[in-house]
Write an enzyme that holds these catalytic residues in place. Structure first.
Site, short mmCIF file in Angstrom:
data_model
loop_
_atom_site.label_atom_id
_atom_site.label_comp_id
_atom_site.label_asym_id
_atom_site.label_seq_id
_atom_site.Cartn_x
_atom_site.Cartn_y
_atom_site.Cartn_z
CB SER A 24 -7.35 1.00 12.71
OG SER A 24 -8.24 2.04 13.10
CB SER A 37 0.41 3.76 -4.59
OG SER A 37 -0.85 3.48 -4.02
CE1 TYR A 65 -9.68 -0.04 7.87
CE2 TYR A 65 -10.31 0.87 10.00
CZ TYR A 65 -9.41 0.79 8.95
OH TYR A 65 -8.25 1.52 8.99
CB ALA A 66 -13.81 -2.68 13.95
CB ALA A 67 -13.99 -7.81 12.36
N GLY A 114 0.83 -1.20 0.00
CA GLY A 114 0.00 0.00 0.00
C GLY A 114 0.86 1.24 0.00
CB VAL A 148 -1.71 -7.69 -0.08
CG1 VAL A 148 -0.52 -6.80 -0.35
CG2 VAL A 148 -2.92 -6.90 0.37
CB ILE A 193 -3.77 9.22 9.62
CG1 ILE A 193 -3.43 8.40 10.89
CG2 ILE A 193 -2.52 9.79 8.96
CD1 ILE A 193 -2.76 9.16 12.00
CG ASN A 206 0.31 1.16 4.85
OD1 ASN A 206 -0.12 1.82 5.80
ND2 ASN A 206 0.13 1.53 3.58
P1 NAP Z 1 -5.03 5.03 1.52
O1 NAP Z 1 -4.52 6.42 1.36
O2 NAP Z 1 -6.40 4.69 1.06
O3 NAP Z 1 -3.99 4.04 0.81
C1 NAP Z 1 -4.21 2.67 0.79
C2 NAP Z 1 -3.05 1.99 0.10
O4 NAP Z 1 -3.32 0.58 0.05
C3 NAP Z 1 -2.86 2.46 -1.32
O5 NAP Z 1 -1.47 2.57 -1.56
C4 NAP Z 1 -3.46 1.34 -2.16
O6 NAP Z 1 -2.79 1.26 -3.38
C5 NAP Z 1 -3.13 0.12 -1.30
N1 NAP Z 1 -3.99 -1.05 -1.50
C6 NAP Z 1 -5.33 -1.15 -1.31
N2 NAP Z 1 -5.75 -2.40 -1.57
C7 NAP Z 1 -4.65 -3.11 -1.91
C8 NAP Z 1 -4.41 -4.47 -2.27
N3 NAP Z 1 -5.42 -5.36 -2.33
N4 NAP Z 1 -3.16 -4.85 -2.56
C9 NAP Z 1 -2.12 -3.97 -2.49
N5 NAP Z 1 -2.28 -2.69 -2.15
C10 NAP Z 1 -3.52 -2.26 -1.87
O7 NAP Z 1 -4.94 4.55 3.03
P2 NAP Z 1 -4.15 5.14 4.29
O8 NAP Z 1 -5.07 6.06 4.99
O9 NAP Z 1 -2.79 5.57 3.92
O10 NAP Z 1 -4.08 3.82 5.19
C11 NAP Z 1 -2.98 2.95 5.21
C12 NAP Z 1 -3.22 1.90 6.29
O11 NAP Z 1 -3.40 2.55 7.54
C13 NAP Z 1 -4.45 1.04 6.06
O12 NAP Z 1 -4.21 -0.27 6.48
C14 NAP Z 1 -5.48 1.70 6.95
O13 NAP Z 1 -6.49 0.79 7.34
C15 NAP Z 1 -4.61 2.12 8.11
N6 NAP Z 1 -5.19 3.21 8.89
C16 NAP Z 1 -5.46 4.43 8.35
C17 NAP Z 1 -6.02 5.43 9.14
C18 NAP Z 1 -6.34 6.80 8.62
O14 NAP Z 1 -6.93 7.59 9.38
N7 NAP Z 1 -6.02 7.14 7.41
C19 NAP Z 1 -6.31 5.16 10.49
C20 NAP Z 1 -6.02 3.92 11.01
C21 NAP Z 1 -5.46 2.95 10.21
P3 NAP Z 1 -3.48 1.04 -4.82
O15 NAP Z 1 -4.88 1.58 -4.75
O16 NAP Z 1 -2.56 1.82 -5.70
O17 NAP Z 1 -3.42 -0.43 -5.01
#
Ligand code: NAP
Length: 244
Positions: A139, A15, A152-154, A13, A61, A185, A87
């Site tokens: 998270s 990108s 998501y929580a699960a 993840g 993934v 975030i 991630n």
């Molecule tokens: P984001 O901006 O939506 O980015 C998600 C990333 O995951 C992208 O790079 C996407 O790339 C990649 N992705 C999605 N499905 C995929 C798959 N099947 N295989 C490979 N790559 C995949 O998310 P983010 O906010 O940065 O979150 C990153 C992590 O932190 C996640 O696990 C999220 O649950 C966790 N998190 C985020 C927050 C928040 O507030 N933002 C809070 C708690 C936890 P492509 O679309 O290019 O494949």
């Protein structure tokens, strides 16, 4: 300090959002970074901004065969994997009674099964080399639950149990596994939230602001480095004090 000089890190993840900031941070720490996303082009965007060596890889993934191929390709290109950051994550939010089977499954497949797929693919090599760091991004919602996010929580709570099990299995072989649990975030994932919800959330954060991807990347860098050599099976919450 370039404490990760000579190390190879994989960031799924990578990108955008937290993954992109993490790839940059690990690169600044001296690691060679494999940036993984479903689209190689999108991953390349992150690689282009790295300070040091890096390579973009396409991998979904949720697909075990693609994860096995990914780790072989990374090893051929950059060397054996020392640091794995799981991630990649998605949301498919809805209240329980409206949650569709496919929304449950898609979230489980990416967030939880994805981490299993990649971790299994690197574990044997790390065990043989008697060294490795696995960092899973969960998270705070995995610790507290959240209305409208049962799937998501699960998946995130599942990651905590998964990580603690892996930590226990691999500790004797010098492989450490920990969780980083971010709060709110600022990324694409949270950009859609209505203003009213954002204000309500901000009031619940003692540090008085939402987190940045860099806030999370700093914690990941710490867990990947020598300063965290005696830490395994832990959950490091990065949320401005929202959940205590
Ligand atoms: P984001 O901006 O939506 O980015 C998600 C990333 O995951 C992208 O790079 C996407 O790339 C990649 N992705 C999605 N499905 C995929 C798959 N099947 N295989 C490979 N790559 C995949 O998310 P983010 O906010 O940065 O979150 C990153 C992590 O932190 C996640 O696990 C999220 O649950 C966790 N998190 C985020 C927050 C928040 O507030 N933002 C809070 C708690 C936890 P492509 O679309 O290019 O494949």
């Amino acid at each position: 300090m370039r404490e990760l000089e000579g190390k190879v890190a994989v960031v799924t993840g990578g990108s955008r959002g937290i993954g992109r900031a993490t790839a940059s941070e690990l690169s600044r720490a001296g690691a060679s970074v494999a940036v993984v996303a479903r689209s190689r082009e999108r991953a390349q965007g992150t690689v282009d901004g790295l300070d040091g060596p890096g390579e973009a890889f396409a991998c979904d993934v949720s697909n075990p065969a693609q994860c096995a191929d990914l780790m072989s390709a990374v090893a051929d290109c950059l060397g054996p994997v020392d640091i794995l950051v799981n991630n990649a994550g998605i949301t498919r939010d809805n209240i329980l009674i409206r949650l569709k089977d496919e929304d449950w499954q898609a979230v489980m497949d990416t967030n939880l099964r994805g981490a299993f797929n990649t971790t299994r693919a690197v574990a044997r090599g790390m065990m043989k080399r008697r060294s490795g760091r696995i960092i899973n991004i969960a998270s705070v919602v995995g610790l507290t639950g959240n209305r409208g996010q049962a799937n998501y929580a699960a998946s995130k709570a599942g990651l905590v149990g998964f990580t603690k099990s892996v930590a226990q299995e691999l500790a004797a072989r010098g492989v450490l596994a920990n969780v980083v649990a971010p709060g709110f975030i600022e990324t694409d994932m949270t950009a859609e939230l209505p203003e009213e919800a954002r204000e309500g959330l901000a009031e619940r954060i003692p540090l008085g602001r939402f987190g940045t991807p860099e806030d999370v990347a700093g914690a990941i860098r710490f867990l990947a480095g020598p300063a965290a050599a005696y830490i395994t099976g832990q959950v490091l919450v990065v949320d401005g004090g929202m959940v205590m």
